[in-house]
Design a protein around this motif. Structure first.
Motif, PDB file in Angstrom:
ATOM      1  N   GLN A   1       0.801  -1.227   0.000  1.00  0.00           N
ATOM      2  CA  GLN A   1       0.000   0.000   0.000  1.00  0.00           C
ATOM      3  C   GLN A   1       0.836   1.281   0.000  1.00  0.00           C
TER       4      GLN A   1
ATOM      5  N   GLU B   1      -7.297  -1.854 -10.507  1.00  0.00           N
ATOM      6  CA  GLU B   1      -7.117  -0.491 -10.022  1.00  0.00           C
ATOM      7  C   GLU B   1      -5.917   0.207 -10.639  1.00  0.00           C
ATOM      8  N   MET B   2      -4.857  -0.539 -10.937  1.00  0.00           N
ATOM      9  CA  MET B   2      -3.591   0.064 -11.364  1.00  0.00           C
ATOM     10  C   MET B   2      -3.338  -0.040 -12.862  1.00  0.00           C
TER      11      MET B   2
ATOM     12  N   SER C   1      -7.888  -7.710  -7.895  1.00  0.00           N
ATOM     13  CA  SER C   1      -8.552  -6.422  -7.709  1.00  0.00           C
ATOM     14  C   SER C   1      -7.565  -5.272  -7.906  1.00  0.00           C
ATOM     15  N   LEU C   2      -6.372  -5.397  -7.346  1.00  0.00           N
ATOM     16  CA  LEU C   2      -5.363  -4.348  -7.491  1.00  0.00           C
ATOM     17  C   LEU C   2      -4.951  -4.184  -8.950  1.00  0.00           C
TER      18      LEU C   2
END
Length: 239
Positions: A118, A167-168, A163-164
């Motif tokens: 994070q 997002e990225m 999921s990440l």
């Protein structure tokens, strides 16, 4: 020069990953928790071979200490390659597993992913280039007796990484999971003998840390820029 952080870099797979990334021209930060001297020795060996490396110790289950260590690293620039390799297993049938045994394995293998990843995301995103690779286990896909805590934590990495990745993606940052099977090394030798390996692995041998490192190194490269949100097994056809 891009900078790479490899958590658990003093272990068998971690050290092989550090060597592969360093040979690909990255500055490698070898992370350790209790094995700082081993991490320092690896970093020194990499430098002696003409590569760029340093060693760093922090407890990835201690969120404030982890964040402080990463903030120190970020003072010298962003980390653009992150390999979440640190992990542990502590096996027991769930019926006889104390709560602390469950929590500790989840804390290291899953919460540690959050604590390290994070703080690095926004600095990485500003560069519009990044690679995040997490090491899982075939146990997360197939299950394994006595490893419900370990399998649950590693399976959690799969969902978090997918999921990440979504997002990225617009920032040209890929997020993938490498899921090894039986890999030769200190941890494996404590659990599997040669005959057991021949019985459970269709290829009838353990993989090597260098084979895992080659896959991680590819996923960290420019050539792997369109691979994201994937869980890639490396397990000798176990499943």
């Amino acid at each position: 020069m891009k900078r790479a952080l490899v958590t658990g870099g003093s272990g068998d797979i971690g050290a092989a990953v550090c060597r592969a990334l360093a040979e690909s021209g990255l500055h490698v930060i070898v992370h350790a928790n209790s094995r700082l001297e081993r991490a320092r020795a690896l970093a020194e060996a990499l430098r002696a071979a003409g590569h760029s490396a340093e060693a760093l110790a922090f407890d990835l289950t201690d969120e404030p200490a982890c964040r402080a260590a990463l903030e120190g690293l970020l003072e010298s620039g962003p980390i653009q390659v992150l390999v979440n390799n640190a992990g542990l297993h502590d096996d027991a049938p769930l019926a006889g597993m104390p709560a602390e045994q469950w929590r500790r394995v989840v804390e290291v293998n899953l919460n540690g992913f959050y604590n390290v990843t994070q703080p690095l995301l926004l600095p990485m995103a500003r560069t519009r280039w990044g690679r995040i690779i997490s090491l899982s286990s075939v146990a997360a896909q197939l299950g394994n007796r006595g490893q419900s805590n370990y399998a649950a934590a590693k399976a959690g990495l799969h969902g978090a990484s997918r999921s990440l990745a979504l997002e990225m993606a617009s920032r040209n940052i890929t997020v993938n999971v490498v899921s090894p099977g039986v890999i030769a090394g200190e941890m494996t030798s404590e659990v599997f003998d040669a005959e057991t390996i021949k019985r459970i692995v269709p290829m009838r041998r353990a993989g090597t840390p260098e084979e895992v490192a080659a896959l991680v190194n590819f996923l960290a490269s420019e050539q792997a820029g369109y691979i994201s949100g994937q869980v890639i097994g490396i397990n000798g056809a176990m499943g």
